[in-house]
Design an enzyme around this catalytic site. Structure first.
Site: not given
Length: 444
Positions: A107, A110
């Protein structure tokens, strides 16, 4: 001792490249069944399985849950968010290299600090992406897919692309546009949408038709932009029935496929199927995989498993070889995963706090799918199950049965046939087939 690390320091000290040692090995840091170069059904295990590591669970999830604080402490943490992001990237690529995974997925937030403003978000993401590209070039690890986190921030509490407040839709578009820019710069093979908040809690305040049409419009815009900037991969929708939303619009594989076709996205979109999401929808992993294959919509797989006693998404590492065998049987008959892969969307248990547990958990998952691959290949080579299945439908191979299957008889004609029919009770032999699968699994 280890001799592989990326950047200026080694994070997983004392752990070298994980090797295949066979089923007799007692070494927890060795593969027992996954032999990357072993040829099965005409290709290497590595090429069949296309393993990918999930950035979010492996390098971000610290054991925090609704009932307790973090239990895992990462040596790549730093008080400076951008320093921490680059150290995390170095740790991740060290892990990818040591475990021997050819792909990874992430993501946006992340990998990169979200920042306080949209401008900070973009600048941080572009800078981190350049560093990820450097590490990809250094190691040869490739991006399977990336995605945007459109569910964690409070702005997305009522959804992202389906949000009833237009400015939120615009903010979601910024994230997706930037993620697609990053994807192209990193040579990503796919891009995933997971609609964790694309759904509703109550119909008293929700126009479901309007929200789903907005979602379709958003996906078409993302597709058009991606193609314009040179993204040639596949867009994926990852189904899930609930959690965090009570009713999510991408409930299961069949629902997602119907949405894709209704919105005219079938030439660019497929499904990314997760085991634990299928079971939360009341299906099996194999069910959602087969539904996708039946419609030509299997794109990629999030490899994990759930817990039958828990009614939520536990994201456990896959160890159930019955499930991996059935999954790989479907995938092999699909001609493989093509540009998709088996992405370990799985996390260590909260009390598995040693850094080596990150390796041990992935080793178990990779071994489980290796066993599933070999067993599935034996089932196909032997042909007994496929022959039995085909024989059940032999009445449709000729005569009136074939005419019905080809759409060449009327209901009146079919009813006339029914008047003369004398159907027999024909056993499905389910227990025999279950026993046969056990033979394939354990008669090694």
């Amino acid at each position: 001792m280890s001799d592989i690390f990326i950047g200026n320091q080694e994070f997983f000290k004392g752990i070298g490249k994980i090797s295949y040692e066979g089923p007799a090995s007692d070494n927890p840091l060795a593969f027992k069944f996954y032999d990357p170069k072993k040829i099965v059904a005409g290709k290497s295990m590595e090429d069949h399985l296309r393993f990918s590591i999930a950035y979010w669970h492996s390098f971000c999830a610290d054991g925090t849950d609704p009932f307790g604080k973090a239990t895992m402490h990462f040596p790549w943490n730093d008080s400076d968010p951008m320093v921490a992001a680059k150290k995390k990237a170095e740790a991740a690529f060290e892990f990818f290299t040591k475990i021997g995974a050819p792909f990874y997925a992430f993501h946006d937030i992340d990998a990169s600090p979200e920042g306080e403003t949209a401008a900070e978000y973009e600048a941080n993401y572009i800078e981190v992406a350049a560093y990820l590209k450097k590490l990809q070039d250094q190691t040869g690890v490739k991006l399977l897919w990336n995605t945007s986190n459109l569910f964690s921030h409070p702005r997305y509490m009522n959804g992202a692309a389906s949000n009833p407040d237009f400015p939120v839709v615009g903010r979601a578009a910024l994230q997706v546009k930037t993620s697609l820019d990053v994807n192209v710069s990193l040579g990503g093979l796919g891009y995933t949408f997971w609609g964790g908040r694309e759904g509703y809690m109550t119909l008293w305040n929700t126009d479901t038709k309007r929200e789903q049409d907005h979602l379709g419009t958003f996906f078409r815009m993302a597709r058009d932009y991606g193609r314009k900037i040179g993204f040639t991969g596949t867009f994926y929708i990852e189904p899930k029935p609930m959690e965090p939303s009570k009713h999510q619009y991408d409930y299961d594989a069949a629902t997602a496929i119907a949405f894709i076709k209704d919105q005219g996205l079938e030439n660019d979109f497929k499904c990314n199927i997760e085991n634990n999401h299928a079971t939360l929808a009341g299906h099996s992993f194999a069910h959602d995989l087969q539904v996708c294959v039946d419609h030509g919509m299997l794109g990629s797989v999030d490899a994990n498993q759930g817990d039958a006693q828990n009614g939520w998404d536990t994201d456990e590492f896959p160890t159930n070889v019955y499930e991996t065998t059935e999954a790989m049987l479907i995938i092999l008959k699909n001609g493989g995963l093509h540009s998709g892969g088996l992405n370990f969307d799985a996390k260590r248990r909260r009390n598995s706090t040693d850094l080596e547990d990150l390796f041990i958990s992935h080793i178990g998952g990779m071994d489980a799918f290796a066993l599933g691959l070999e067993t599935a290949a034996r089932i196909i080579d032997d042909g007994k199950i496929e022959t039995f299945k085909a024989d059940r439908y032999k009445s449709f191979n000729s005569g009136d049965g074939k005419a019905f299957e080809d759409g060449k008889i009327s209901l009146e004609k079919l009813a006339e046939i029914g008047k003369k029919a004398d159907p027999k009770d024909i056993s499905g032999k389910q227990e025999m087939l279950n026993n046969l699968v056990n033979q394939y699994l354990f008669n090694r």
